[in-house]
Design a protein around this motif. Structure first.
Motif, PDB file in Angstrom:
ATOM      1  N   CYS A 141      11.470   1.539  -4.203  1.00  0.00           N
ATOM      2  CA  CYS A 141      11.088   2.568  -5.423  1.00  0.00           C
ATOM      3  C   CYS A 141      10.015   3.407  -5.365  1.00  0.00           C
ATOM      4  O   CYS A 141       9.914   4.527  -5.439  1.00  0.00           O
ATOM      5  N   LEU A 142       8.662   2.634  -4.844  1.00  0.00           N
ATOM      6  CA  LEU A 142       7.568   3.306  -5.118  1.00  0.00           C
ATOM      7  C   LEU A 142       7.443   4.130  -3.918  1.00  0.00           C
ATOM      8  O   LEU A 142       6.556   5.189  -4.101  1.00  0.00           O
ATOM      9  N   CYS A 143       8.105   3.827  -2.929  1.00  0.00           N
ATOM     10  CA  CYS A 143       8.073   4.978  -1.717  1.00  0.00           C
ATOM     11  C   CYS A 143       8.893   6.305  -2.167  1.00  0.00           C
ATOM     12  O   CYS A 143       8.172   7.542  -1.586  1.00  0.00           O
ATOM     13  N   GLN A 144       9.858   6.271  -2.902  1.00  0.00           N
ATOM     14  CA  GLN A 144      10.339   7.365  -3.413  1.00  0.00           C
ATOM     15  C   GLN A 144       9.273   8.030  -4.388  1.00  0.00           C
ATOM     16  O   GLN A 144       9.425   9.439  -4.318  1.00  0.00           O
ATOM     17  N   TYR A 145       8.656   7.537  -5.207  1.00  0.00           N
ATOM     18  CA  TYR A 145       7.807   7.958  -6.182  1.00  0.00           C
ATOM     19  C   TYR A 145       6.765   8.499  -5.403  1.00  0.00           C
ATOM     20  O   TYR A 145       6.122   9.831  -6.041  1.00  0.00           O
ATOM     21  N   GLY A 146       6.279   7.973  -4.229  1.00  0.00           N
ATOM     22  CA  GLY A 146       5.051   8.446  -3.439  1.00  0.00           C
ATOM     23  C   GLY A 146       5.511   9.562  -2.484  1.00  0.00           C
ATOM     24  O   GLY A 146       4.533  10.351  -2.123  1.00  0.00           O
ATOM     25  N   GLU A 197       0.816  -1.095  -0.078  1.00  0.00           N
ATOM     26  CA  GLU A 197      -0.052  -0.003  -0.038  1.00  0.00           C
ATOM     27  C   GLU A 197       0.886   1.283  -0.008  1.00  0.00           C
ATOM     28  O   GLU A 197       1.578   1.219   1.127  1.00  0.00           O
ATOM     29  N   ILE A 198       0.752   1.830  -0.939  1.00  0.00           N
ATOM     30  CA  ILE A 198       1.730   3.161  -1.319  1.00  0.00           C
ATOM     31  C   ILE A 198       0.939   4.500  -1.437  1.00  0.00           C
ATOM     32  O   ILE A 198      -0.118   4.630  -2.003  1.00  0.00           O
ATOM     33  N   PRO A 199       1.228   5.245  -0.399  1.00  0.00           N
ATOM     34  CA  PRO A 199       0.492   6.555  -0.143  1.00  0.00           C
ATOM     35  C   PRO A 199       0.961   7.602  -1.248  1.00  0.00           C
ATOM     36  O   PRO A 199       2.420   7.635  -1.560  1.00  0.00           O
ATOM     37  N   VAL A 200       0.156   8.473  -1.782  1.00  0.00           N
ATOM     38  CA  VAL A 200       0.657   9.565  -2.797  1.00  0.00           C
ATOM     39  C   VAL A 200       0.652  10.868  -1.928  1.00  0.00           C
ATOM     40  O   VAL A 200      -0.320  11.180  -1.522  1.00  0.00           O
ATOM     41  N   CYS A 201       1.872  11.176  -1.822  1.00  0.00           N
ATOM     42  CA  CYS A 201       1.931  12.343  -1.017  1.00  0.00           C
ATOM     43  C   CYS A 201       2.193  13.632  -1.890  1.00  0.00           C
ATOM     44  O   CYS A 201       2.296  13.767  -2.754  1.00  0.00           O
ATOM     45  N   LEU A 202       1.975  14.908  -0.979  1.00  0.00           N
ATOM     46  CA  LEU A 202       1.854  16.044  -1.477  1.00  0.00           C
ATOM     47  C   LEU A 202       2.949  16.393  -2.195  1.00  0.00           C
ATOM     48  O   LEU A 202       4.344  16.092  -1.774  1.00  0.00           O
TER      49      LEU A 202
END
Length: 526
Positions: A514-519, A450-455
């Motif tokens: 990787c996706l944490c950096q994206y998010g 579960e990857i959050p999309v941050c501001l």
């Protein structure tokens, strides 16, 4: 292999999964609650044993050499346990984070038994360690064991491990909300709905089980008459700065102590625990208040004005040094309670100085003690919400909520300005290169991230098709508020969305990073 390990089955049963995991979280919470009840009973008996020994030896001094031999043997035994199972060293929280990140593996039964026994022996020897770290790790490994024994699918394991960790803290401190927040803020670093509901179910159940044995009274007995008046808040700003700086000093001291142990060549690593055990023997005759986690000392500080300033300074210095020596030796035990003790001592020293030199109202000293504990915890762990909720639950009083929040945010800001890392993050970074228990997943097993999309992240306001996604991952759904969207190439991702990502177990760690950096999240556990 369970059908739930196949992609089609996972996606088709996703809604059912979200309900089942809550009930399984309750089961994990029940089991963890019973385990921690047993651990608390033995921990209390172990500490009482240590205290009674020193009272007895004052009247039978000829037995003192025998006691020191016994302490040395306990240290050797702890060294043996840690050598056989390195994953039990310290609090165990960095190890749990490593497992959740799929970077470490563990033998759940071996860790559970060794941690339980090792923690009790350390408390019996008087080491300055707490029960909360072992409780968190034992709750996590118990959940892992439950998944293995019942053959739960791989996608459920991390959710339940997080639930077990939260249940361990909840049962240890009678603090279910703090257990949830700590699991989300520090252990899992993810406030997703599934993790939240699962950990909440586990924490409440665990706390209920523990409450049936120990009652629901707060851990600390403190008489808070009134909240600190707003006119005294400038004093709190100064206190926030003090605990922020001293918290940084604790973190640096702990890491430096580990370095000193590693650099010296005189004593082999398996004998390191002998050092704090023998030191505990000396301190037990001269300043026994610093022995153990410090629960009794905190209650004494909160409800007694009999300590002189000089003695308080001695206590805080000795407790600080002794805690570093104990933890640096790899002995199994937590730092939650010892650091709360140090925070309480800072609070009473600060309050006593205000009373003596600035005419501060003495009735507010207990408030300052509680506030300092929360601020000091925040400065070290860098989990301000956990610190605020934890101290509120442990004291059973909401009257100082605003003042706790103020000091905690100031302490947190100080650590940010001085670039101090959270202590568990620093310990985790040191753990990975030296660990032999590296996790290697299997491609046939599927896991969900579960990857959050941050501001202001790379994903915000972008279409799915605009992102170069890593291989071996599937964006299965987007959680947006109460709705769940099936993504298409032209689906736009917004801040506060949660991406439901399906991937292979062996790729999960790298894809997660990787996706944490994206998010927009530096490191996120799923």
């Amino acid at each position: 292999m369970s059908s739930e390990n196949y992609t089609s089955d996972i996606l088709s049963k996703w809604n059912t999964f979200k309900i089942k995991i809550i009930f399984q979280g309750m089961l994990v919470g029940s089991l963890t609650g019973l385990l921690i009840v047993l651990y608390r009973v033995f921990a209390e008996k172990a500490f009482n044993f240590s205290s009674n020994v020193y009272l007895y030896l004052k009247h039978q001094p000829f037995l003192i050499p025998v006691w020191f031999i016994f302490l040395a043997l306990m240290g050797i035994f702890i060294g043996y346990l840690v050598e056989k199972e390195p994953m039990i060293s310290g609090s165990g929280i960095p190890q749990v984070e490593g497992v959740l990140l799929r970077k470490l593996k563990l033998n759940w039964l071996k860790v559970l038994i060794f941690k339980f026994v090792g923690g009790i022996v350390c408390l019996a020897g008087g080491l300055s360690v707490g029960r909360e770290g072992p409780s968190i790790q034992m709750g996590a490994v118990l959940a892992d064991g439950y998944c293995e024994v019942t053959k739960r699918p791989k996608i459920k394991i991390n959710f339940l491990i997080t639930a077990g960790a939260s249940a361990g803290l909840a049962a240890s401190f009678n603090a279910p909300l703090a257990g949830v927040i700590f699991a989300l803020e520090e252990v899992h670093k993810n406030f997703s709905p599934i993790v939240l509901t699962t950990t909440l179910a586990a924490s409440i159940t665990s706390s209920f089980v523990a409450g049936n044995f120990f009652g629901m009274e707060p851990i600390f007995h403190v008489n808070i008459k009134d909240a600190i008046p707003l006119t005294s808040y400038p004093y709190l700003i100064v206190l926030g700065i003090i605990v922020g700086i001293t918290g940084i000093f604790f973190n640096k001291g702990l890491l430096k102590t580990q370095d000193l142990y590693a650099k010296q060549k005189l004593i082999k690593k398996k004998y390191w625990p002998v050092i704090p055990f023998l030191l505990a023997g000396v301190l037990g005759f001269f300043i026994p208040e610093v022995l153990g986690g410090g629960h009794v000392l905190i209650d004494s500080v909160l409800n007694s004005n009999s300590f002189s300033l000089i003695f308080l300074f001695q206590l805080v210095i000795v407790k600080y040094i002794f805690t570093l020596i104990c933890y640096g030796s790899t002995s199994p035990g937590g730092i939650f309670l010892p650091l709360l003790v140090i925070g309480s001592l800072i609070g009473i020293i600060y309050g006593s100085l205000l009373v003596k030199y600035l005419g501060f109202n003495q009735t507010y000293i207990p408030n300052l003690i509680i506030i300092a504990m929360a601020g000091y915890f925040t400065a070290i762990v860098k989990a301000p919400i956990t610190g605020i909720i934890l101290l509120t639950e442990m004291t059973g009083s909401f009257s100082h909520l605003l003042s706790i929040a103020l000091v905690s945010i100031i302490a947190y800001t100080i650590t940010e300005l001085l670039n101090s890392k959270p202590i568990y993050e620093s310990l985790f970074e040191r753990l990975i290169p030296s660990s032999k228990d590296i996790f290697h997943g299997e491609s046939k097993h599927k896991v969900i991230l579960e990857i959050p999309v941050c501001l202001e992240s790379k994903l915000e306001n972008k279409m799915i098709s605009e992102i170069e996604w890593p291989s071996n991952c599937l964006i299965a759904a987007i959680k947006r508020g109460d709705s769940e969207i099936i993504p298409k190439g032209n689906t736009i991702m917004y801040a506060s969305d949660y991406l439901i990502v399906l991937t292979n177990e062996d790729s999960a760690s790298n894809i997660n990073d990787c996706l944490c950096q994206y998010g927009g999240v530096s490191q996120l556990l799923s």
